[in-house]
Design a protein around this motif. Structure first.
Motif, PDB file in Angstrom:
ATOM      1  N   PRO A 117       0.792  -1.234   0.000  1.00 12.16           N
ATOM      2  CA  PRO A 117       0.000   0.000   0.000  1.00 12.16           C
ATOM      3  C   PRO A 117       0.830   1.293   0.000  1.00 12.16           C
ATOM      4  O   PRO A 117       0.443   2.256  -0.653  1.00 12.16           O
ATOM      5  N   GLU A 118       1.967   1.312   0.705  1.00  9.21           N
ATOM      6  CA  GLU A 118       2.721   2.573   0.794  1.00  9.21           C
ATOM      7  C   GLU A 118       3.157   3.045  -0.586  1.00  9.21           C
ATOM      8  O   GLU A 118       2.914   4.188  -0.985  1.00  9.21           O
ATOM      9  N   LEU A 119       3.787   2.141  -1.345  1.00 10.97           N
ATOM     10  CA  LEU A 119       4.286   2.511  -2.665  1.00 10.97           C
ATOM     11  C   LEU A 119       3.150   2.773  -3.655  1.00 10.97           C
ATOM     12  O   LEU A 119       3.176   3.779  -4.382  1.00 10.97           O
ATOM     13  N   VAL A 120       2.169   1.878  -3.678  1.00 12.72           N
ATOM     14  CA  VAL A 120       1.118   1.989  -4.694  1.00 12.72           C
ATOM     15  C   VAL A 120       0.246   3.219  -4.445  1.00 12.72           C
ATOM     16  O   VAL A 120      -0.061   3.980  -5.368  1.00 12.72           O
ATOM     17  N   LEU A 121      -0.133   3.450  -3.165  1.00 12.56           N
ATOM     18  CA  LEU A 121      -0.995   4.597  -2.878  1.00 12.56           C
ATOM     19  C   LEU A 121      -0.239   5.913  -3.060  1.00 12.56           C
ATOM     20  O   LEU A 121      -0.845   6.943  -3.405  1.00 12.56           O
ATOM     21  N   ALA A 122       1.078   5.892  -2.867  1.00 11.57           N
ATOM     22  CA  ALA A 122       1.875   7.086  -3.153  1.00 11.57           C
ATOM     23  C   ALA A 122       1.789   7.424  -4.644  1.00 11.57           C
ATOM     24  O   ALA A 122       1.747   8.607  -5.023  1.00 11.57           O
ATOM     25  N   GLU A 123       1.740   6.394  -5.476  1.00 15.86           N
ATOM     26  CA  GLU A 123       1.580   6.649  -6.918  1.00 15.86           C
ATOM     27  C   GLU A 123       0.220   7.252  -7.235  1.00 15.86           C
ATOM     28  O   GLU A 123       0.107   8.131  -8.100  1.00 15.86           O
ATOM     29  N   VAL A 124      -0.821   6.747  -6.554  1.00 19.96           N
ATOM     30  CA  VAL A 124      -2.161   7.316  -6.754  1.00 19.96           C
ATOM     31  C   VAL A 124      -2.154   8.789  -6.348  1.00 19.96           C
ATOM     32  O   VAL A 124      -2.653   9.656  -7.072  1.00 19.96           O
ATOM     33  N   GLU A 125      -1.544   9.086  -5.206  1.00 20.42           N
ATOM     34  CA  GLU A 125      -1.502  10.472  -4.726  1.00 20.42           C
ATOM     35  C   GLU A 125      -0.733  11.361  -5.698  1.00 20.42           C
ATOM     36  O   GLU A 125      -1.129  12.494  -5.968  1.00 20.42           O
ATOM     37  N   ARG A 126       0.386  10.819  -6.236  1.00  9.91           N
ATOM     38  CA  ARG A 126       1.161  11.595  -7.205  1.00  9.91           C
ATOM     39  C   ARG A 126       0.273  11.935  -8.416  1.00  9.91           C
ATOM     40  O   ARG A 126       0.281  13.065  -8.908  1.00  9.91           O
ATOM     41  N   ALA A 127      -0.482  10.955  -8.876  1.00  8.88           N
ATOM     42  CA  ALA A 127      -1.356  11.180 -10.039  1.00  8.88           C
ATOM     43  C   ALA A 127      -2.448  12.201  -9.711  1.00  8.88           C
ATOM     44  O   ALA A 127      -2.734  13.107 -10.500  1.00  8.88           O
ATOM     45  N   PHE A 128      -3.067  12.059  -8.514  1.00 10.35           N
ATOM     46  CA  PHE A 128      -4.071  13.041  -8.085  1.00 10.35           C
ATOM     47  C   PHE A 128      -3.446  14.442  -8.021  1.00 10.35           C
ATOM     48  O   PHE A 128      -4.022  15.414  -8.516  1.00 10.35           O
ATOM     49  N   ASP A 129      -2.262  14.531  -7.384  1.00  8.16           N
ATOM     50  CA  ASP A 129      -1.628  15.842  -7.169  1.00  8.16           C
ATOM     51  C   ASP A 129      -1.337  16.542  -8.491  1.00  8.16           C
ATOM     52  O   ASP A 129      -1.468  17.766  -8.600  1.00  8.16           O
ATOM     53  N   THR A 130      -0.915  15.757  -9.489  1.00  8.38           N
ATOM     54  CA  THR A 130      -0.623  16.334 -10.805  1.00  8.38           C
ATOM     55  C   THR A 130      -1.871  16.980 -11.399  1.00  8.38           C
ATOM     56  O   THR A 130      -1.839  18.120 -11.879  1.00  8.38           O
ATOM     57  N   ILE A 131      -2.998  16.247 -11.318  1.00 12.77           N
ATOM     58  CA  ILE A 131      -4.249  16.799 -11.866  1.00 12.77           C
ATOM     59  C   ILE A 131      -4.698  18.018 -11.065  1.00 12.77           C
ATOM     60  O   ILE A 131      -5.101  19.039 -11.617  1.00 12.77           O
ATOM     61  N   ILE A 132      -4.616  17.922  -9.732  1.00  9.37           N
ATOM     62  CA  ILE A 132      -5.039  19.035  -8.868  1.00  9.37           C
ATOM     63  C   ILE A 132      -4.247  20.299  -9.184  1.00  9.37           C
ATOM     64  O   ILE A 132      -4.814  21.393  -9.308  1.00  9.37           O
ATOM     65  N   ALA A 133      -2.914  20.127  -9.358  1.00 13.41           N
ATOM     66  CA  ALA A 133      -2.065  21.285  -9.632  1.00 13.41           C
ATOM     67  C   ALA A 133      -2.359  21.860 -11.012  1.00 13.41           C
ATOM     68  O   ALA A 133      -2.516  23.079 -11.177  1.00 13.41           O
ATOM     69  N   GLU A 134      -2.475  20.970 -11.987  1.00 13.03           N
ATOM     70  CA  GLU A 134      -2.666  21.434 -13.361  1.00 13.03           C
ATOM     71  C   GLU A 134      -3.974  22.205 -13.522  1.00 13.03           C
ATOM     72  O   GLU A 134      -4.033  23.211 -14.220  1.00 13.03           O
ATOM     73  N   PHE A 135      -5.054  21.695 -12.843  1.00 17.10           N
ATOM     74  CA  PHE A 135      -6.360  22.332 -13.029  1.00 17.10           C
ATOM     75  C   PHE A 135      -6.767  23.198 -11.841  1.00 17.10           C
ATOM     76  O   PHE A 135      -7.902  23.641 -11.747  1.00 17.10           O
ATOM     77  N   LYS A 136      -5.803  23.433 -10.940  1.00 13.52           N
ATOM     78  CA  LYS A 136      -6.056  24.293  -9.777  1.00 13.52           C
ATOM     79  C   LYS A 136      -7.363  23.911  -9.071  1.00 13.52           C
ATOM     80  O   LYS A 136      -8.226  24.763  -8.803  1.00 13.52           O
ATOM     81  N   ILE A 137      -7.527  22.607  -8.802  1.00 16.33           N
ATOM     82  CA  ILE A 137      -8.760  22.122  -8.186  1.00 16.33           C
ATOM     83  C   ILE A 137      -8.747  22.416  -6.693  1.00 16.33           C
ATOM     84  O   ILE A 137      -7.788  22.102  -5.992  1.00 16.33           O
ATOM     85  N   LYS A 138      -9.816  23.070  -6.225  1.00 12.34           N
ATOM     86  CA  LYS A 138      -9.898  23.425  -4.802  1.00 12.34           C
ATOM     87  C   LYS A 138     -11.072  22.756  -4.105  1.00 12.34           C
ATOM     88  O   LYS A 138     -11.039  22.550  -2.903  1.00 12.34           O
ATOM     89  N   ASN A 139     -12.107  22.451  -4.870  1.00 13.10           N
ATOM     90  CA  ASN A 139     -13.353  21.967  -4.254  1.00 13.10           C
ATOM     91  C   ASN A 139     -13.479  20.440  -4.337  1.00 13.10           C
ATOM     92  O   ASN A 139     -14.377  19.917  -5.005  1.00 13.10           O
ATOM     93  N   ILE A 140     -12.582  19.719  -3.665  1.00 11.95           N
ATOM     94  CA  ILE A 140     -12.669  18.250  -3.680  1.00 11.95           C
ATOM     95  C   ILE A 140     -13.740  17.810  -2.691  1.00 11.95           C
ATOM     96  O   ILE A 140     -13.571  17.939  -1.480  1.00 11.95           O
ATOM     97  N   TRP A 141     -14.852  17.304  -3.208  1.00 10.73           N
ATOM     98  CA  TRP A 141     -15.985  16.960  -2.353  1.00 10.73           C
ATOM     99  C   TRP A 141     -15.987  15.499  -1.948  1.00 10.73           C
ATOM    100  O   TRP A 141     -16.723  15.104  -1.046  1.00 10.73           O
ATOM    101  N   GLY A 142     -15.208  14.683  -2.630  1.00  7.50           N
ATOM    102  CA  GLY A 142     -15.206  13.271  -2.260  1.00  7.50           C
ATOM    103  C   GLY A 142     -14.201  12.499  -3.086  1.00  7.50           C
ATOM    104  O   GLY A 142     -13.812  12.931  -4.174  1.00  7.50           O
TER     105      GLY A 142
END
Lengths: 418, 418
Positions: A117-142
Motif C-alpha cells: 500500500p505505501e508505494l502503490v498509494l503514493a503513486e495514486v496520490e502523485r497522479a491526483f496531485d498532478t491533476i489538482i495542480a494542473e487544473f487548480k482544483i480546490k473543491n474536492i468533495w469526495g
C-alpha cells in the motif's frame, strides 16, 4: 461553520428536494412543491439550503404566469469535484469527475499491487496531485477508490485480500481523508464496475443486475432495485472461491482446492496454456511462446479467435464453468440482466455463447424467461465511472448530507468516518 | 366514494405518517410533526385522512403544556381483518389476523394439493366462510395466500409449479378477490415462512436473512434490508433444482438429473430409506416399515434420534448437501443469518451441526465472521404469520394506499390488480 442545524428528517427532505431537481434538468419552484408533496414553506427552506451550499443555481427564466417570470432551478454538477482511482493487479487508473458522474483527465499507469500500500498509494496520490495542480482544483468533495480484493465498505479498509500482500486492514480511507481533507469511500473493483455498467445502461432491466468480472480472478457485483447489494460484511459477490469441482487437484491461490477461479480465471487459462504447449497440443500457443517467451490469458483468447482448437476448447471450458455457477445464481437470485466483463471477456461472442448455453440449459425456465446475458462495456473506465457513482450516491445519503450541511462543507466530514 | 383525491406524493406522506404512528405506540401530534419533518398543516392533513379511514384513533390524554391536554394518536390494529391461508403438499391452514399481524382462529385441514385448484381452494373458502360467519367479520381488508410452488407475485398466479398439476396459471388472486371483494396477494410458502421468521425474530441480524425450507422439496426465501428479494420474475430462492451432483443417476421430479432436492429433500430421504430396508442396512427402518407399512422422511429423522447408524448418516448427508449449496450462497450473498425450517428440520441439532460444519469449512472467512445459522421457529403457523406480514406491508405501500384512500376502502381495490 454553517448557518444550519439539520436533523435527520430535515436531511431526508433536503435529499428528496435535491434528487427531484437533479433528475429534472430545469424545474420551477411550484413544480418542486408538487413533486415532493412538501408544503411551500418546507420546500422553500430546503431549496434555500441547497442554493447556499452551491448545489443548485437559478438559471433561465421560466414561463410567467402574470407577474415577474420566475427563475428555474437547476442542479449544479460543477459545485464539487471528485477524485477517483481504480487499482488492479498490475495497473492503476485515476480521473476526476463532476457531480453528474462525467469523467475527465482519465490516466493509467503500470504498477504492481503486490508492491504494497505505501508505494502503490503514493503513486495514486502523485497522479491526483498532478491533476489538482494542473487544473487548480480546490473543491474536492469526495474521493472514490476501487481495490482488487475484499473491502469492508463501512470502514474503508481492505480485508484479507488474497492477492494483495501487506494490504490487510491498511487504512486506505484514513490516508486519503487526511491528505485531501475530503470524505473517502473504498470498495472492491467488481462492485464499482457493476455500478459503472448500471450507469452506462440505466433502466429497469439493469436494476436487477449480476456483473461478472473474469480477469486473473473471478468476482461478481450484485445490484438489487438499482443499488449495490453488499451483504452483511460487504463481501457479497465473492464467487471466485466457490468450490466448483471435486475431481481437480489444482490448488487455488486461496489455499483451497477446486475454486471457480482456479479452473476458469485468467491465471488458470495461462497455466493450462503452458501445459498445452508442453504436451504439443496447440500450434498457435507454441509459436506465440517462441516469439513472446511468456504466455498470458490474452494469448489463449487470440488463439481461439484465430481458430486454434485447443484455445477454442479452453474458452468454451471457461464459459461452461462460469455458466454452471451462474445457473445456480440465476435460480437463487433471479436477475434480469447478467453482464460479463474483465480481461477474459475480450474472448467475446464465443465466451458469451458458451455461458448462455450453460445458463439456459441449467436454470429454471421461469427464471430465464426475460433474462438477458451480454458482454460488458468496452470502455476501460467503467470502474472509474462506478467509483464516481458510488461517491455521488453516498454524498446525497440523508445521514451524510445532514453532517455535511451542518458542518458547512463535505471536506470537513472525513473525521466522522474514522 | 371517498372525500379524498390523493396523488402519489400525498400517499407517500400519508404512509410516512402512518408508519411513524404504527411504530410509536402512542404519540402526540407535535411529535408526529417533528419525526416526519412535515409542516404542521401537512401532518394534520395526513392525520385527518388516517383518522377518517379508521387507521388511527385518538386515545389517552397526553401531557398538557398549558391549555387543554391533547389526545394521543394510536394505530388501530382492529380497523381491518385479514384472511390468511397456507397450502402445503398434503395440508392447508387458515387463520385471521389483525393489522399488527396477531393471528387467531388458526385451523389446519388435511388435503392434497394434487387434487387441483377447484377442490383445494373450495376447501380454503369453506374454512374462511366458517370463521367469517362465526365471528361476523365484515371488514376484510386483505387476503394472503401461500402456495407450495413458484408464484408470479405481481399477477397472483402460480407459474409452472412442479408438484401442482392443474394449477399452472390458475387465477388464485382473481378467485378470492371476486368472492370476498378484497385485495389479494399470493406468494410461495417459502417466502412467507421467511417473512414469518423475520417477524418472529425482528432486528438487524434478521434483515439479511436466507431462510431454507427442507420439506418434501427444498426452497429458499431471501430478505435484504428486511424486505423480500423476489427477483425479476418473482422466483428468486428456487434452489431445489440447482444441479449439485454430476455422478447421480437419480431423476428429479422436475425431469432433470442431480437436483439438490432429489438428493437431499424429504422425498429423497424416504426413497433412500426404502432402498436401505431392501439392502438390510437399517434395523430401525425395517421394524418401522413392518409396523407402519410405509416409510416417510419423519421415520428417518426418528431413526437418527434413536441412534440408528444408517439414519444418522442419511441426515448428515442432507446437511452436507444443503451445506454445500449454502456455502456458495454465503460467498455470493453474504447474509448475517441463515434459518433452517421445513419438516426435515425436525432432525434438529444433528442436521444443524452438519450444515454448519460444511458452510463454515467451504465459505470465505470474511463472509462467515458474524454469520449465525439456526433452526427455524417451532411454531407451525410461521407461514401464516408471514402471509399476514405480506398483506400488511402491501396495504401500506404508497401506490396501493393512494388507490385505497381515494376509493374509500381497501375492499374496492381488487379490480385494479387483475
Amino acid at each position: 461553520m454553517s448557518d444550519y442545524e439539520l436533523d435527520l428528517d430535515d436531511a431526508n427532505g433536503l435529499a428528496k428536494v435535491i434528487t427531484t431537481i437533479r433528475s429534472s434538468g430545469q424545474i420551477s419552484r411550484p413544480k418542486v412543491v408538487r413533486q415532493t408533496g412538501f408544503s411551500r414553506t418546507l420546500a422553500t427552506k430546503h431549496i434555500d439550503i441547497a442554493l447556499s451550499s452551491g448545489l443548485l443555481y437559478e438559471g433561465e427564466l421560466g414561463v410567467s404566469t402574470g407577474g415577474r417570470a420566475p427563475r428555474l432551478l437547476e442542479f449544479n454538477p460543477s459545485a464539487g469535484t471528485l477524485l477517483v482511482a481504480e487499482l488492479g493487479a498490475s495497473g492503476l487508473s485515476v480521473a476526476i469527475s463532476d457531480l453528474a458522474g462525467n469523467l475527465s483527465q482519465v490516466k493509467s499507469f503500470n504498477t504492481e499491487i503486490s508492491l504494497g500500500p505505501e508505494l502503490v498509494l503514493a503513486e495514486v496520490e502523485r497522479a491526483f496531485d498532478t491533476i489538482i495542480a494542473e487544473f487548480k482544483i480546490k473543491n474536492i468533495w469526495g474521493i472514490g477508490i476501487g481495490l482488487p480484493g475484499p473491502v469492508e465498505f463501512a470502514a474503508g479498509i481492505p480485508m484479507s485480500p488474497p492477492i494483495m500482500p501487506g494490504w490487510d486492514r491498511y487504512p486506505v480511507r484514513a490516508r486519503f481523508a487526511d491528505k485531501y481533507d475530503a470524505p473517502v469511500w473504498v470498495d472492491n473493483d467488481v462492485n464499482l464496475m457493476a455500478l459503472g455498467e448500471h450507469a452506462t445502461f440505466p433502466g429497469k432491466k439493469s436494476n436487477e443486475l449480476i456483473f461478472i468480472k473474469i480477469g486473473s480472478g473471478i468476482g461478481a457485483g450484485i445490484l438489487t432495485h438499482g443499488r449495490l447489494h453488499r451483504g452483511a460484511q460487504g463481501c457479497a459477490g465473492d464467487i471466485g472461491h466457490i468450490a466448483i469441482s471435486e475431481k481437480t487437484d489444482v490448488i487455488c491461490r486461496c489455499g483451497n482446492v477446486g475454486c471457480l477461479e482456479s479452473v476458469a480465471g485468467g491465471l488458470a487459462l495461462a497455466r493450462d496454456a503452458l501445459d498445452a504447449i508442453t504436451d504439443g497440443k496447440s500450434k498457435f500457443l507454441t509459436l506465440r511462446k517462441k516469439t513472446n517467451k511468456t504466455i498470458l490469458a490474452q494469448d489463449v483468447i487470440e488463439g481461439a479467435k484465430s481458430g486454434d482448437k485447443w484455445c477454442v476448447d479452453a474458452i468454451n471450458n471457461v464459459g461452461n464453468q462460469v455458466g454452471r455457477i451462474l445457473a445456480m445464481l440465476v435460480n437463487f437470485h433471479n436477475p434480469s440482466l447478467i453482464v460479463i466483463g474483465g480481461g477474459v471477456s475480450a474472448a467475446g461472442d464465443q465466451l458469451l455463447a458458451s455461458i448462455r448455453e450453460t445458463v439456459f440449459r441449467r436454470s429454471l425456465p421461469l427464471a430465464t424467461r426475460d433474462l438477458e446475458i451480454r458482454l460488458g462495456s468496452i470502455d476501460d473506465s467503467v470502474g472509474l465511472k462506478g467509483a464516481a457513482e458510488m461517491v455521488i450516491s453516498e454524498l446525497f445519503e440523508p445521514e451524510f448530507l445532514k453532517q455535511w450541511i451542518n458542518s458547512g462543507h463535505p471536506t470537513r466530514l472525513h473525521s466522522h468516518q474514522k
